[in-house]
Write an enzyme that holds these catalytic residues in place. Sequence first.
Site, PDB file in Angstrom:
ATOM      1  N   ASP A 348       0.834  -1.210   0.000  1.00  0.00           N
ATOM      2  CA  ASP A 348       0.000   0.000   0.000  1.00  0.00           C
ATOM      3  C   ASP A 348       0.864   1.252   0.000  1.00  0.00           C
ATOM      4  O   ASP A 348       2.025   1.233   0.396  1.00  0.00           O
ATOM      5  CB  ASP A 348      -0.904   0.004   1.229  1.00  0.00           C
ATOM      6  N   GLU A 349       0.257   2.324  -0.433  1.00  0.00           N
ATOM      7  CA  GLU A 349       0.837   3.671  -0.337  1.00  0.00           C
ATOM      8  C   GLU A 349       2.289   3.730  -0.807  1.00  0.00           C
ATOM      9  O   GLU A 349       3.129   4.400  -0.208  1.00  0.00           O
ATOM     10  CB  GLU A 349       0.712   4.194   1.104  1.00  0.00           C
ATOM     11  N   ALA A 350       2.574   3.033  -1.903  1.00  0.00           N
ATOM     12  CA  ALA A 350       3.925   3.045  -2.474  1.00  0.00           C
ATOM     13  C   ALA A 350       4.057   4.242  -3.412  1.00  0.00           C
ATOM     14  O   ALA A 350       4.362   4.096  -4.600  1.00  0.00           O
ATOM     15  CB  ALA A 350       4.197   1.731  -3.192  1.00  0.00           C
TER      16      ALA A 350
END
Length: 566
Positions: A348-350
């Site tokens: 996530d949230e890369a």
Amino acid sequence: MNRVLRTFGVLLVLAAAASCSQARGAGDAKSGERLAYADPPPYERLLPAPAEVRPGGPAHRLAPGTVIRTGPGDSAGDEEVRQIGERLAEELRGPTGLPLPVVDDAAGGGAGSGAGGGDGIRLRLDTSDGRLGEEGYRLESTAAAVTLTAHAPAGLFRGVQTLRQLVSGPDGREVPGGTVTDTPRFGYRGAMIDIARHHFTVPQVKRYVDQLAQYKINKLHVHLTDDQGWRLDIASWPRLASYGGVGGVGGGAGGHWTREEYRDFVEYAADRYIEVIPEIDMPGHTNAALASYAELNCDGRAPARYTGTKVGFSSLCVSKEITYEFIDDVLREVAELTPGRYLHIGGDEAHSTPAADYAAFMERAQAVVAKYGKTVVAWHQLAAADPAPGAVLQWWGHDRTPAAERDRVAAAARAGHPIVLSPADHAYLDMKYDKDTKPGLAWAGYVPVRRSYGWNPGAYFAGVPESAILGVEAPLWTETIATRADLEYMAFPRLLGLAELGWSPAGKLDWPAYAQRLAAHGPRLEAQQINYFRAPDVPWPAPVLPSPAAARPTAPFPPRDDIQRS
């Protein structure tokens, strides 16, 4: 354990006294009327609500001659049954003051048939009848005996939790007459604890496991790594824990779990029929790893350790081969330490990893998980890449998530990828109850107890059948949570409602009835010294003893509402 038994010893006294106390009203948002505590009868207090209940007949009296009967112990299953019986005896001896010996039931009759004990409590496996599945059970209480039957040991353990809730009466020695036939709606009923933002010790998380097990939770997802801390010793990369495990949000000593501590914790959870799912977040949320090993950075320079709360700024170097040696070593060691079927690899949230690089990285990371015999779990952003066959996607979106993102996940579900639902505006336990809650965040909105309960997992995604939903999970992120008291205050009582959403049939989900059941569990939470939020929309009985939840805990760090998911 002795302290737990002593608190259970006062639980029934608390419950009886609370039922006579003056209840304050709670609002029913549908009707505008005020709910008042109705002191439900025993079978209507059960939480999660069972699939089928038939109360009636005389109660079974526990007496000095009562025994707990298990199988003869000549197979692995029988040995598990005996262990379940021993734990049940341990949990009931304090409240009842009875010896409750555990005996083999090979010959039937025998000890316990006199001194008012009847046939006692029987725990039995019926492996020939698969209708109850792996976790279902049937509980029958008559004047002569209490009999728990299940197809598998896990089902007996779930039934024992129901039996514990039913033991009542003025002296805590009665099981009301009736029958419960019960199976879970979803096979995955989880909670998550983040020990990376703030370090929590093994004993602290074991306490959480005991609390989860009482309400038939069967998965615990442990978020072990993030920008602020790496919390598990990895032998092949020792600086991850020794250096990357120092500190956390706001500074402080931090810490990590040794391999031996982690192995012991996994076994402890398994003894309570809870499967541990470790998460090693990648390719983002990796500053602790990057700070520990300069060679994992594209420029070869290690950043400073991070104690803030921003997200999306870190990334493993996708173009370096050493990155894949690193994830192979880490996932191999974690897989060796974890007997369960799943490895969670984050995803996530890369925001600092370009989309093409992200897809290429996640393809290789998923192959490593498969190499070590595990099933991939990842946050739902994996749907934007190429999920491996059978990969599980964990949804953490909310009502304001863009439709395109929701549609990608729904399409992945229809393509055969199981979905675990953790919608942030219903299931995130770090969201504030209201504007006055401390600690907590509010980027997904406030999540009062009723909102946390008021959704249907089987109908969450339009056009996705309930069969595509593996289950539900309640994550607890710890940017603003640093103590056991804060953890419990944010988890309880919302966790109980999410447990019911995962276990009970859709037709049993009803707010007014649930609010009464939940209120009846207030004395249980107090007796176990669980620091819970007395939600104003629940008609709690007045506390009999001063509750640890009487005063709200103070957030150790200023709440940050600009934080996103993690």
